[in-house]
Scaffold this motif. Structure first.
Motif, PDB file in Angstrom:
ATOM      1  N   UNK A   1      43.049   5.166  10.162  1.00  0.00           N
ATOM      2  CA  UNK A   1      43.560   4.943  11.518  1.00  0.00           C
ATOM      3  C   UNK A   1      43.728   6.234  12.300  1.00  0.00           C
ATOM      4  N   UNK A   2      43.978   7.340  11.613  1.00  0.00           N
ATOM      5  CA  UNK A   2      44.273   8.594  12.314  1.00  0.00           C
ATOM      6  C   UNK A   2      43.898   9.781  11.453  1.00  0.00           C
ATOM      7  N   UNK A   3      43.642  10.901  12.111  1.00  0.00           N
ATOM      8  CA  UNK A   3      43.553  12.196  11.436  1.00  0.00           C
ATOM      9  C   UNK A   3      44.694  13.062  11.951  1.00  0.00           C
ATOM     10  N   UNK A   4      45.196  13.927  11.075  1.00  0.00           N
ATOM     11  CA  UNK A   4      46.326  14.771  11.458  1.00  0.00           C
ATOM     12  C   UNK A   4      46.022  16.220  11.095  1.00  0.00           C
ATOM     13  N   UNK A   5      46.523  17.114  11.950  1.00  0.00           N
ATOM     14  CA  UNK A   5      46.341  18.549  11.746  1.00  0.00           C
ATOM     15  C   UNK A   5      47.709  19.216  11.656  1.00  0.00           C
ATOM     16  N   UNK A   6      47.703  20.516  11.402  1.00  0.00           N
ATOM     17  CA  UNK A   6      48.937  21.309  11.403  1.00  0.00           C
ATOM     18  C   UNK A   6      48.794  22.422  12.430  1.00  0.00           C
ATOM     19  N   UNK A   7      49.811  22.578  13.270  1.00  0.00           N
ATOM     20  CA  UNK A   7      49.777  23.605  14.315  1.00  0.00           C
ATOM     21  C   UNK A   7      50.948  24.550  14.124  1.00  0.00           C
ATOM     22  N   UNK A   8      50.620  25.846  13.983  1.00  0.00           N
ATOM     23  CA  UNK A   8      51.632  26.874  13.774  1.00  0.00           C
ATOM     24  C   UNK A   8      51.409  28.033  14.732  1.00  0.00           C
ATOM     25  N   UNK A   9      52.466  28.764  14.996  1.00  0.00           N
ATOM     26  CA  UNK A   9      52.373  30.095  15.585  1.00  0.00           C
ATOM     27  C   UNK A   9      52.584  31.068  14.432  1.00  0.00           C
ATOM     28  N   UNK A  10      51.507  31.688  13.915  1.00  0.00           N
ATOM     29  CA  UNK A  10      51.638  32.494  12.693  1.00  0.00           C
ATOM     30  C   UNK A  10      52.730  33.553  12.777  1.00  0.00           C
ATOM     31  N   UNK A  11      52.883  34.180  13.942  1.00  0.00           N
ATOM     32  CA  UNK A  11      53.872  35.248  14.076  1.00  0.00           C
ATOM     33  C   UNK A  11      55.304  34.740  13.902  1.00  0.00           C
TER      34      UNK A  11
ATOM     35  N   UNK B   1      37.654  12.970  18.973  1.00  0.00           N
ATOM     36  CA  UNK B   1      38.383  11.817  18.428  1.00  0.00           C
ATOM     37  C   UNK B   1      38.337  10.625  19.388  1.00  0.00           C
ATOM     38  N   UNK B   2      38.422  10.891  20.659  1.00  0.00           N
ATOM     39  CA  UNK B   2      38.302   9.798  21.641  1.00  0.00           C
ATOM     40  C   UNK B   2      36.913   9.194  21.591  1.00  0.00           C
ATOM     41  N   UNK B   3      35.911  10.030  21.418  1.00  0.00           N
ATOM     42  CA  UNK B   3      34.522   9.561  21.369  1.00  0.00           C
ATOM     43  C   UNK B   3      34.282   8.656  20.166  1.00  0.00           C
TER      44      UNK B   3
ATOM     45  N   UNK C   1      42.689   7.900  16.194  1.00  0.00           N
ATOM     46  CA  UNK C   1      43.892   8.594  16.668  1.00  0.00           C
ATOM     47  C   UNK C   1      43.971   9.985  16.045  1.00  0.00           C
ATOM     48  N   UNK C   2      44.663  10.898  16.746  1.00  0.00           N
ATOM     49  CA  UNK C   2      44.910  12.211  16.150  1.00  0.00           C
ATOM     50  C   UNK C   2      46.267  12.728  16.616  1.00  0.00           C
ATOM     51  N   UNK C   3      46.884  13.543  15.769  1.00  0.00           N
ATOM     52  CA  UNK C   3      48.144  14.185  16.126  1.00  0.00           C
ATOM     53  C   UNK C   3      48.349  15.350  15.171  1.00  0.00           C
ATOM     54  N   UNK C   4      49.482  16.026  15.281  1.00  0.00           N
ATOM     55  CA  UNK C   4      49.717  17.222  14.465  1.00  0.00           C
ATOM     56  C   UNK C   4      51.123  17.229  13.889  1.00  0.00           C
ATOM     57  N   UNK C   5      51.278  18.020  12.840  1.00  0.00           N
ATOM     58  CA  UNK C   5      52.594  18.498  12.432  1.00  0.00           C
ATOM     59  C   UNK C   5      52.799  19.824  13.156  1.00  0.00           C
ATOM     60  N   UNK C   6      53.805  19.889  14.006  1.00  0.00           N
ATOM     61  CA  UNK C   6      54.120  21.135  14.716  1.00  0.00           C
ATOM     62  C   UNK C   6      55.182  21.878  13.920  1.00  0.00           C
TER      63      UNK C   6
ATOM     64  N   UNK D   1      47.491  14.569  25.056  1.00  0.00           N
ATOM     65  CA  UNK D   1      48.254  13.327  25.060  1.00  0.00           C
ATOM     66  C   UNK D   1      48.190  12.666  23.685  1.00  0.00           C
ATOM     67  N   UNK D   2      48.690  13.369  22.663  1.00  0.00           N
ATOM     68  CA  UNK D   2      48.674  12.816  21.317  1.00  0.00           C
ATOM     69  C   UNK D   2      49.718  11.712  21.190  1.00  0.00           C
ATOM     70  N   UNK D   3      49.564  10.884  20.159  1.00  0.00           N
ATOM     71  CA  UNK D   3      50.353   9.657  20.074  1.00  0.00           C
ATOM     72  C   UNK D   3      51.750   9.858  19.504  1.00  0.00           C
ATOM     73  N   UNK D   4      51.941  10.917  18.695  1.00  0.00           N
ATOM     74  CA  UNK D   4      53.252  11.164  18.104  1.00  0.00           C
ATOM     75  C   UNK D   4      53.273  12.586  17.555  1.00  0.00           C
TER      76      UNK D   4
END
Length: 479
Positions: free
Chosen positions: A221-231, A273-275, A279-284, A297-300
Motif C-alpha cells: 500500500x505504501x513505501x516509506x523513507x527516512x529523512x534526517x538532517x545529518x548535522x 509514486x503518484x504515477x 502512497x509514500x511518507x517518511x519517518x522524520x 503533501x504526504x499522507x502521514x
C-alpha cells in the motif's frame, strides 16, 4: 466558540493580516548595514500552511512597511497576496475583494493598531493580539490570548479551521483513520502494508525507483523513507570517524550526507509514486526535516522508536495536523504513556496510530512479543494498532495481522547482501510479494465468525455423515 463567531468563521475564504505587532513582536532589529530585520513565529507560519491545507483559506498581508525580511518570509510561506507600504488599508482591502470576487464578509482581518480600524469596519471577521491597543481590542470579534509575534495569528487561524472543517482534529477516535486520499486504516479494513525503503536506496535515485516498482508489483500500500538532517542527528563526536563506504573511505558525517535525499530527489519520488499509484511518507528524525517534508503533501508522518521521547520533534509534527504513526521499540510502557499524555494534551482526538515494535536488527522470535498488539489495543481503544517488524522470515508478520495489526511495516531491499546497515534485516522483492499474498489470504480466511455450511461441504456431508439434518436432506421429487 460561540455560535455567531463560528458562523462568521465558517464563511471565511481569505485571511488578511497586518505585519508589525501581529506576525512580529513590534521590536526593532537592524543588521550591520542598517537593514530592518524582523523576527517571525514558526507557529504563525504553520498557521498559514494549515489554513491553506485544512480549510482552503489563503493568507494575505497588508502593511505600511517595506521590509525585505517580510518579503522573504512571504516567499517561504507562498503568500502572494502581499501589499507593502500601504497608507490606506481600507482601499487595498476593497481592491482585493473586487479582484478576487470576494464579498467583504468572506474576508477576515487581524490587526493591532489604530490604522487597522477602518479596514476592520469592512471585514466579515476581525481579530487582534492580546497586546493590541485597548480601543482596537474593544472593536474586534476575537481577541487572541497570545501577543503579536507569539502565535496570535496561529490561534486565530485554528479557530477558522475548526469552524470550517468537519475533518478538523476534533472528533472521536473510533478505531480507524481516513487518510486524505480516502484510504481507511483500522479495524474491519484490510491491513495497510508498508514497504520501508528507509535509506536502503543507498543514496541512489535509480535504486529507489526500482524499490518503488517492486513494492507496486508486490501490491504493497505504501513505501516509506527516512529523512534526517545529518548535522542534527549525528553526534558531533562521531562526525570525523572514518568509514569504508561505496563512495570510498570517508567521514561518518559525509557518509550520512551521501544517503540523504534532497528536494530534487524527493520531488522525483513524489511524482513517481503518484504515477505508479502508491502512497509514500517518511519517518522524520528532526524538526527541520518536518519543515522540509511539508513541501510535499504526504499522507502521514512516522515517528521512529528512537524519537518517541523527542517532544520538540513530536510538537512540530503535531503542528502539521497530519496523522502520526508512533513506533514503540526500545520503550517502556511508562515512556509510551508519557508520549500519549503529551499528544492528548495537544488534542485528545489527534489522528494517531501506534505500532508495536522491538528495535533489534534482526530481531529474534522470542523478543517479538506480538501479544503487545492486543495489550496496546486494550489500553488505547479507538486508536489503530499495528506492527513494525525487523525480524527475518515472514510468518511472524503474517501472525501480527492475525493478532489484530491494522497495519504492518517491514524493511525492504533489492538484495539483503547489499552494503548498508538495514539490508540484512529487510525483505527482498519475492519475500514482499509472498508477505502481501499471505496477509491477504489470512484476512480472507478470517471470515466473519458466523458458522455456516458451505456449498463445498454438501457432497462430503452426504457421503460421510451418519445423520443428516432435515434441511440438508434431498427432497423427494414430485411426480
Amino acid at each position: 466558540m460561540n455560535e455567531i463567531l463560528k458562523q462568521k468563521a465558517a464563511g471565511i475564504k481569505l485571511l488578511l493580516t497586518d505585519n508589525d505587532g501581529v506576525l512580529t513582536d513590534a521590536g526593532v532589529y537592524y543588521n550591520q548595514d542598517g537593514e530592518l530585520l524582523k523576527k517571525f513565529s514558526m507557529r504563525d507560519g504553520m498557521g498559514v500552511e494549515r489554513l491553506r491545507k485544512f480549510a482552503g483559506v489563503n493568507t494575505g498581508i497588508i502593511t505600511g512597511e517595506n521590509s525585505p525580511s517580510l518579503i522573504k518570509r512571504a516567499e517561504k510561506l507562498q503568500i502572494t497576496e502581499l501589499h507593502l507600504g500601504i497608507k490606506d488599508k481600507a482601499t487595498t482591502f476593497k481592491e482585493i475583494c473586487s479582484r478576487l470576487e470576494l464579498q467583504p464578509n468572506e474576508v477576515a482581518f487581524i490587526g493591532d493598531d489604530y490604522n487597522d480600524l477602518e479596514v476592520m469596519k469592512l471585514a466579515g471577521l476581525t481579530a487582534s493580539p492580546a497586546d493590541a491597543l485597548p480601543h482596537v481590542k474593544a472593536q474586534v470579534d476575537f481577541v487572541s490570548s497570545l501577543n503579536g509575534g507569539d502565535g496570535c495569528f496561529r490561534e486565530f487561524a485554528e479557530m477558522i479551521i475548526e469552524a470550517k472543517s468537519d475533518k478538523y482534529l476534533s472528533g472521536t477516535r473510533n478505531g480507524s483513520i481516513t487518510l486524505q486520499n480516502g484510504r481507511v486504516i483500522g479495524k474491519g479494513q484490510p491491513s495497510y502494508i508498508i514497504a520501508e525503503i528507509g535509506i536502503n536506496h543507498n543514496g541512489s535515485l535509480e535504486i529507489c525507483k526500482k524499490l518503488i516498482d517492486e513494492a507496486v508489483a508486490a501490491k504493497a500500500d505504501a513505501v516509506k523513507f527516512q529523512k534526517r538532517t545529518p548535522e542534527i542527528c549525528v553526534p558531533r563526536d562521531q562526525w570525523e570517524i572514518m568509514r569504508d563506504t561505496p563512495w570510498g573511505r570517508i567521514t561518518y558525517i559525509d557518509y550520512k550526507r551521501k544517503t540523504e535525499f534532497g528536494i530534487a530527489e524527493y520531488a522525483t519520488i513524489d511524482q513517481y509514486c503518484k504515477k505508479v499509484g502508491i502512497d509514500w511518507f517518511v519517518s522524520a528524525w528532526d524538526a527541520p526535516s518536518v519543515d522540509f517534508m511539508e513541501q510535499f503533501d504526504t499522507i502521514l508522518y512516522k515517528l521512529a522508536s528512537a524519537s518517541l521521547t523527542d517532544f520538540a520533534l513530536i510538537q512540530r509534527i503535531l503542528e502539521t495536523g497530519k496523522p502520526l504513526m508512533l513506533s514503540t521499540g526500545m520503550s517502556t510502557m511508562k515512556e509510551i504513556e508519557t508520549t500519549m499524555d503529551y499528544i492528548n494534551a495537544f488534542d485528545e482526538n489527534y489522528p494517531l496510530f501506534i505500532a508495536h515494535s522491538t528495535s533489534a536488527y534482526p530481531c529474534p522470535p522470542q523478543e517479538l512479543n506480538l501479544r503487545m498488539i492486543q495489550t496496546l489495543e486494550n489500553k488505547y481503544p479507538g486508536i489503530p494498532i499495528g506492527y513494525s517488524g525487523h525480524e527475518t522470515g515472514l510468518a511472524t508478520t503474517v501472525g501480527a495481522v492475525a493478532m489484530g495489526a491494522t497495519f504492518v511495516e517491514r524493511h525492504f531491499t533489492l538484495d539483503r547482501a547489499m552494503w548498508g546497515s538495514d539490508h540484512a534485516a529487510s525483505v527482498e522483492p519475492q519475500g514482499l510479494q509472498r508477505l502481501v499474498r499471505d496477509i491477504r489470504d489470512v484476512e480472507t480466511a478470517a471470515g466473519d465468525g458466523e458458522k455456516r455450511v458451505y456449498e463445498s461441504e454438501l457432497a462430503p456431508m452426504k457421503r460421510l455423515r451418519v445423520n443428516i439434518s432435515d434441511e440438508y436432506k434431498e427432497k423427494p421429487s414430485v411426480k
